[in-house]
Design a protein around this motif. Structure first.
Motif, mmCIF file in Angstrom:
data_model
loop_
_atom_site.group_PDB
_atom_site.id
_atom_site.type_symbol
_atom_site.label_atom_id
_atom_site.label_comp_id
_atom_site.label_asym_id
_atom_site.label_seq_id
_atom_site.Cartn_x
_atom_site.Cartn_y
_atom_site.Cartn_z
ATOM 1 N N GLN A 401 -1.119 0.820 24.588
ATOM 2 C CA GLN A 401 -1.084 -0.353 25.411
ATOM 3 C C GLN A 401 -0.182 -0.398 26.437
ATOM 4 O O GLN A 401 -0.478 -1.112 27.515
ATOM 5 N N GLU A 402 1.140 0.195 26.380
ATOM 6 C CA GLU A 402 2.061 -0.002 27.141
ATOM 7 C C GLU A 402 2.431 1.439 28.040
ATOM 8 O O GLU A 402 2.158 2.238 27.433
ATOM 9 N N GLU A 403 2.712 1.092 29.277
ATOM 10 C CA GLU A 403 2.988 2.322 30.106
ATOM 11 C C GLU A 403 4.249 3.179 29.921
ATOM 12 O O GLU A 403 5.372 2.356 29.628
ATOM 13 N N ILE A 404 3.903 4.400 29.517
ATOM 14 C CA ILE A 404 5.370 5.083 28.890
ATOM 15 C C ILE A 404 5.867 5.901 30.242
ATOM 16 O O ILE A 404 7.116 5.968 30.396
ATOM 17 N N PHE A 405 4.885 6.365 30.950
ATOM 18 C CA PHE A 405 5.316 7.061 32.321
ATOM 19 C C PHE A 405 6.317 8.334 31.956
ATOM 20 O O PHE A 405 7.459 8.846 32.490
ATOM 21 N N GLY A 406 5.813 9.145 30.992
ATOM 22 C CA GLY A 406 6.438 10.412 30.740
ATOM 23 C C GLY A 406 5.486 11.409 30.090
ATOM 24 O O GLY A 406 4.029 11.032 30.053
ATOM 25 N N PRO A 407 5.780 12.539 29.609
ATOM 26 C CA PRO A 407 4.734 13.665 29.163
ATOM 27 C C PRO A 407 4.299 13.234 27.761
ATOM 28 O O PRO A 407 4.512 14.255 26.785
ATOM 29 N N ILE A 408 3.713 12.163 27.664
ATOM 30 C CA ILE A 408 3.142 11.589 26.281
ATOM 31 C C ILE A 408 1.813 11.048 26.442
ATOM 32 O O ILE A 408 1.479 10.413 27.433
ATOM 33 N N THR A 409 0.972 12.012 25.742
ATOM 34 C CA THR A 409 -0.417 11.394 25.735
ATOM 35 C C THR A 409 -0.808 11.337 24.196
ATOM 36 O O THR A 409 -0.530 11.963 23.155
#
Length: 499
Positions: A401-409
């Protein structure tokens, strides 16, 4: 105001371990600032630049310079303004390698990425709007029954306040700067304090291009000081911002009583939908880029992947294998796909989401905590992490739900087309999405129903500057493109003449 002359610029050679000291650019000259902010090289953690810690006084000076230059600049023909921008583009292109290396060191992205994407796109931004805007400025019609001629004027607003982020520093600054200038506005820009070096170098390009003084002013500093002074300045009628949703919300609230014109490009929680009839090899290659390019620090990066159940196991195995092969290391290494994240606080924030995923019942298939990150000694204090794939999470979990803005999917299975559309749309964001299918009808159906500003089918990050760009819901307000930017940076006036 104090300044440095062109003659003195660059005459003193800086020691390799000595930080670059950046100045504000106001009224066509470099203006020193009394206080500075440390800017760190993300690959080493060491201070490599000193950024002005500007505030109200510096912003006031910049706005005054922009106001003084406005009449002369706005009265020039569109072609004259275009010629100025094209000269800047030519000089910037001639210094592409220098800018690519600086952008890499400042932001953390691999040099090859800045070389083939960031800096060429900056050049394209300048050239595209220089060539396109003159053809879209005015319209007219004749009403013979009333005996009148109507025509429109697209009039510039005045001083445009531009705030650009740290993930694509010069790329996004020039994406705002070029249309603002071509429409006849003057500019006060504030780049991110974490990535200001190439904007400073760009100021030197403006000087070398003999760009009219005061038309472009760049003030460096923090958001709560320089940024707030800019957005609330009574002589800045419009603000274009790219950054977090939280900051965009603050800008909207702070400027609402002043009725400023706003363009807000903010966060995303972008999804990819993988149907079982897709081209698997092409799909995985695209999702590697869309999930992990620039260390996942692109607002358009994919952070949720929905895979049809019949394909889920095979997809997960192949995608995880590809992620494990991603090379992480010094951005100057030509074989490195992922450099560091931009800052230590941001790395810590991204890593917390892996902990949240475990707390919420997820399984970390690869990446941080699962595999060893082997770095050269000089990069041990850099802000690196491995690309991370998580599965087993509910749609309501924090990582979904939340924006992480990193190399996680996060990868999750689905059954039907109707189901996945509902699940993809179940987020407060709506910037972009991707669909992978060989069924053209399905591709159109799903694209029409997804609540996002852009939907790519069987591709990702294919951009045409004539096409609108922006998001819905908490992802943004307004659009950017040839026509949309023209409408934002001008006001239309209708003139009716009796004949």
């Amino acid at each position: 105001m104090p300044s440095t002359t062109r003659k003195n610029r660059g005459t003193k050679r800086r020691k390799m371990d000595e930080p670059i000291v950046i100045n504000n650019f106001i009224g066509g000259v470099m203006v020193p600032c009394q206080d500075h902010i440390d800017s760190h090289d993300p690959s080493t953690g060491l201070v490599w630049a000193k950024i002005p810690d500007s505030g109200q006084a510096e912003v006031d000076a910049a706005v005054n310079a922009a106001q003084a230059a406005f009449e002369g600049w706005s009265c020039k023909s569109a072609q004259t303004r275009a010629n100025h921008l094209l000269k800047v583009a030519d000089i910037l292109e001639s210094r592409l390698e220098e800018f690519a290396v600086a952008e890499s060191r400042d932001q953390g992205k691999p040099v090859w990425l800045a070389r083939i994407i960031d800096i060429p796109r900056c050049v394209l931004n300048l050239r595209h709007f220089a060539h396109a805007i003159p053809h879209h400025l005015n319209t007219s019609n004749v009403n013979p029954e009333m005996g009148v001629v109507n025509y429109t004027l697209r009039e510039p607003q005045g001083v445009a306040g531009l705030i650009s982020p740290w993930n694509l520093p010069l790329y996004l600054l020039t994406f705002k700067l070029a249309p603002a200038l071509m429409c006849g506005n003057t500019v006060v820009a504030k780049p991110s304090e974490m990535t200001s070096v190439t904007a400073y170098m760009f100021c030197k390009v403006l000087q070398d291009a003999d760009f009219p003084a005061g038309v472009v002013n760049i003030v460096f500093g923090r958001g709560p000081s320089a940024g707030q002074a800019l957005i609330t300045h009574p002589q800045v009628p419009l603000v274009s911002f790219t950054g977090s949703t939280l900051t965009g919300k603050f800008i909207a609230q702070a400027t609402a009583p002043m009725f400023k014109k706003l363009s807000l490009e903010m966060g995303g929680k972008n999804a990819a939908v993988v149907f079982d009839d897709c081209d698997m090899e092409s799909c995985i290659a695209t999702l590697k880029r869309s999930s992990f390019i620039n260390s996942g620090q692109v607002c358009l990066c994919t952070s949720r992947i929905f895979v049809q159940k019949s394909l889920f196991k095979d997809f997960l195995e192949k995608f995880t294998a590809v992620a494990r092969e991603v090379k992480i290391g010094p951005p100057s290494d030509k074989d490195v796909f992922m450099g560091p994240l931009n800052s230590k606080p941001h790395l810590e924030k991204v890593l917390r989401y892996i902990s949240y995923a475990v707390e919420d019942g997820g399984q970390v298939l690869c990446g941080h905590g699962v595999e060893i990150l082997d770095l050269p000694p000089q990069n041990k204090e850099g802000y690196f992490m491995r690309p991370t794939i998580i599965t087993g999470l509910s749609d309501k979990s924090r990582c979904m739900q939340e924006e992480i803005f990193g190399p996680i999917t996060c990868v999750t299975p689905f059954d039907t087309e109707e189901e996945v559309i509902t699940r993809v749309n179940d987020t407060p964001y709506g910037l972009c999405a991707s669909v992978f299918t060989s069924n053209l009808a399905r591709g159109h159906r799903v694209a029409h129903k997804l609540k996002a500003g852009t939907v790519w089918t069987n591709c990702w990050l294919v951009r045409d500057l004539d096409m609108p760009f922006g998001g819905v819901k908490k992802s943004g307000l307004g659009r950017e493109s040839t026509q949309d930017s023209l409408e934002f940076y001008t006001e239309a006036k209708t003139v009716c003449i009796k004949i």
